[in-house]
Structure formats: C-alpha cells, structure tokens
Design an enzyme around this catalytic site. Structure first.
Site, PDB file in Angstrom:
ATOM      1  CE  LYS A 165      28.131  34.358  32.940  1.00 41.74           C
ATOM      2  NZ  LYS A 165      29.469  34.954  32.829  1.00 41.74           N
ATOM      3  CG  HIS A 299      37.523  35.819  30.532  1.00 41.92           C
ATOM      4  ND1 HIS A 299      37.504  36.225  29.215  1.00 41.92           N
ATOM      5  CD2 HIS A 299      36.235  35.554  30.856  1.00 41.92           C
ATOM      6  CE1 HIS A 299      36.252  36.230  28.783  1.00 41.92           C
ATOM      7  NE2 HIS A 299      35.464  35.828  29.751  1.00 41.92           N
TER       8      HIS A 299
HETATM    9 MG   LIG Z   1      33.268  36.819  33.921  1.00 44.24          MG
END
Ligand SMILES: [Mg+2]
Length: 365
Positions: A165, A299
C-alpha cells in the site's frame, strides 16, 4: 431440477495488529456464504465479503432475492440474473445489493459445475489450469522495516510479484510514499515485481507527482491512485505517467467496464466476481476487456478467481491477500495453496471448494 432451498452463513474474524491502508482501518474480515440446495439434494456455494454490512447482505438474500431463485432451474443463470436486476432496479445497482446478487450467481455456477461433473474453469472455457499469483499486503500502518519484512517473507514463500500500500497518513504525505517505495525496491532487489496500491487516496495531480518520481523504480502497476469514481482523473494520471494503471475492484457490471475503457482509464482491470455481478457478469466484462486488448487481474478471492482467469485468454494474475488466509482456512477444508508463485486448479467439480461445516456452524449458532 429446481432450487429448493437457500441458506446464508456469516463468518467473521478479527484482524490482528494495526492494519490500515490509505483510506480505512481493517478491523475484521469475513465472508457471506450462500448455499443453494436442489430438489435432488445437490448443493452449490457462493461467497462474497463483508468488511461492513454482512447481516444486511444476508437479510437481502433470505427475505428478498430468495423469492427470485427458489423453484428455478440452476442452469437458467441469465434469466435469474436479469430477473434479480429488474427486481432490485431502484435500490440495487452497486454495493451491498450487488454483493448479494454476486454470491447467488456464483452458487448457481458452482451447482452447474457439480451437475455436469466439471471444474468451473473447464465449463467456462478451459484456457489453463496453472495461474500465476501475487501476494498482497504491506499496509500503510507499517513502519518501513515492518513493510520490508512482510514483503521479504512473501518472496521467501515463493512469490515473484508482491503488492503493498501507498498513501500513508491518508495520502497526505506523497514524499514519504516515494521514499517507502524506493526503500522497498532497494531491499527486494531488481528481480521481484512490485505493485503499489493507493486505495483511492490521491488527487490526480498528487498521483502524477508520485508516479513520475517512481518511473525508474520498475513498478509493475499503480492501483487505484484516485477515487474509483473519478475516471477522468484516472485517465489524466494514466496519460501523464509511464507506469501501467490498474483499477476495477470497485467497479460493477459490463457498463462499468465499458466506461473505464471508453475513458481510457485503465491498463489492467481488477473487477471482483464477488461484487461485480457474479460469474455471469464477470465473463462478459472479461470479454469486453479482451476486445480492448486489456488484461484482467481480479481483486482478491484467488480460490474462486482461479477458475475465471483459467477460462480466459486475457487473464494476467491472481491476487492473494494474506489477511484473508486465516478466515479462508476456517471456512474451507483444505483450500488450494500456491506453490512457487502459482495456483493449480484442482480437478474437482464446480468451484472445487468444500465448506468446513463444523466451523461454519460455530459461527452461526
Ligand atoms: Mg486494491
């Protein structure tokens, strides 16, 4: 053969440690599990997530959508899909309603596979049975060294591509993000694929600034740099930097897919079968992407997506989010495990997944 019964189960587990991305704290992860039973006693299962709203999804299925499914032939997936869409027309175009619809559609396809005795990837197209998978985690709540340690663990487990992230402090510190990415590249060396995911954090101008400064870091993809609804902003980012743009985990239906492509907003699409409209819709979205020469890397939910990526020629890779591993171990008996960065689809009918009845019962007493 007719659908005779629908059961819905919730399973949720608390996440250990401080796990946050740029825009939300992750406190628990869980599944809503739909089980359809036919009048001949066969069962099919479908799943969706419930970070938030699991009970709402369960009630929508049991109280409303069940009336559109009970008594129907499980092979009539197009008719059932259309009927559910028309039924929810005013309230169910995205979000929780689509999670409910998706789980039902997946369960119907699992049933179809079991009835004909074929794994779903064969029934859907049969393109390949061994699929590359990348490991996903690396939260913004980690220190740089915690981040590197987790990613090095993924590499030690055989993954060749990892995702982490960006968007620390809610995307307000892009310079810190750039430093973190460069630090990771230095620590992992040149031969590991690095993907970064901003989870909707930046404005387009910030994303462009971050992207330009990372162009020499060999970034495999830059995911959701701006809010998922800002397709124009995303197109602006894509046109301005030399890193492939990925998005789609928050996109729904063939129409959402069409708009992403018409806006020239994406290189790698990531629509999620447990949200986007189930298998019936996912396959159409993949075909639309193919017509634009765009690849699909769905995803999460690698256990289910392996059948879909295994059925299309424009599939890229599966995502394995490590935070979901404990709950998946609880829900399934012996779920498939990746080896050397690949998942191999087992030769079992339907999704090939077996529920751990004892654990499901414990969560639903
Ligand atoms: Mg994502």
């Amino acid at each position: 053969m007719k659908i005779d019964n629908i059961d819905v189960y919730l399973v949720s587990t608390a996440v250990k440690g401080n796990i946050a991305d740029s825009t939300r704290q992750v406190e628990s992860v869980g599944y809503v599990i739909v089980r359809l039973t036919t009048d001949t006693g066969l069962t099919g299962i479908g799943l969706t997530y419930h970070e938030v709203g699991g009970e709402g999804i369960r009630q929508l299925i049991l109280k409303n959508l069940s009336t559109r499914v009970i008594g129907k032939d499980p092979f009539d997936t197009e008719a059932i899909w259309e009927d559910m869409i028309n039924y929810m027309r005013g309230v169910g175009r995205k979000g929780l309603a689509f999670c409910a619809l998706s789980a039902i559609d997946i369960a119907l396809w699992d049933l179809k596979g079991k009835i004909v005795g074929l794994p779903l990837y064969k029934l859907l197209g049969g393109y390949r049975k061994k699929i590359p998978v990348y490991a996903s985690g690396g939260w913004t709540s980690y220190t740089p060294d915690q981040l590197v340690a987790e990613l090095q663990g993924m590499v030690a487990d055989g993954y060749k591509v990892v995702k982490f992230k960006v968007g620390v402090k809610e995307g307000k510190c892009p310079e810190e993000d750039i430093e973190r990415v460069k630090y990771v590249r230095k620590k992992l060396g040149p031969n590991i694929g690095i993907m970064i995911d901003a989870n909707n954090a930046y404005q387009a101008s910030t994303a462009i600034r971050v992207g330009r400064q990372l162009e020499d870091s060999n970034i495999y993809l830059f995911e959701e740099p701006v809010i998922a609804d800002d397709m124009e902003g995303l197109a602006h980012v894509r046109a301005s930097i030399n890193i492939p743009i990925a998005t789609g985990e928050h996109e729904y239906t063939k129409y959402g897919m069409r708009d992403l492509l018409l806006n020239k907003a994406v290189d790698i699409v990531q629509f999620d079968v447990t949200r986007c409209g189930g298998i019936t819709e996912w396959m159409k979205m993949a075909a639309i992407a193919q017509a634009w020469n765009v690849v699909v890397a769905p995803h999460c939910m690698d256990y289910m997506h392996m059948h879909l990526v295994g059925a299309i020629p424009n599939g890229l890779m599966l995502e394995r989010i490590l935070t979901f591993e404990p709950v998946s171990e609880l829900v399934f008996v012996d779920p498939p495990q990746p080896k050397d960065g690949f998942l191999e689809i087992p030769d079992k009918p339907g999704l090939g997944l077996t529920l751990n009845e004892e654990n499901i019962k414990k969560f639903n007493e």
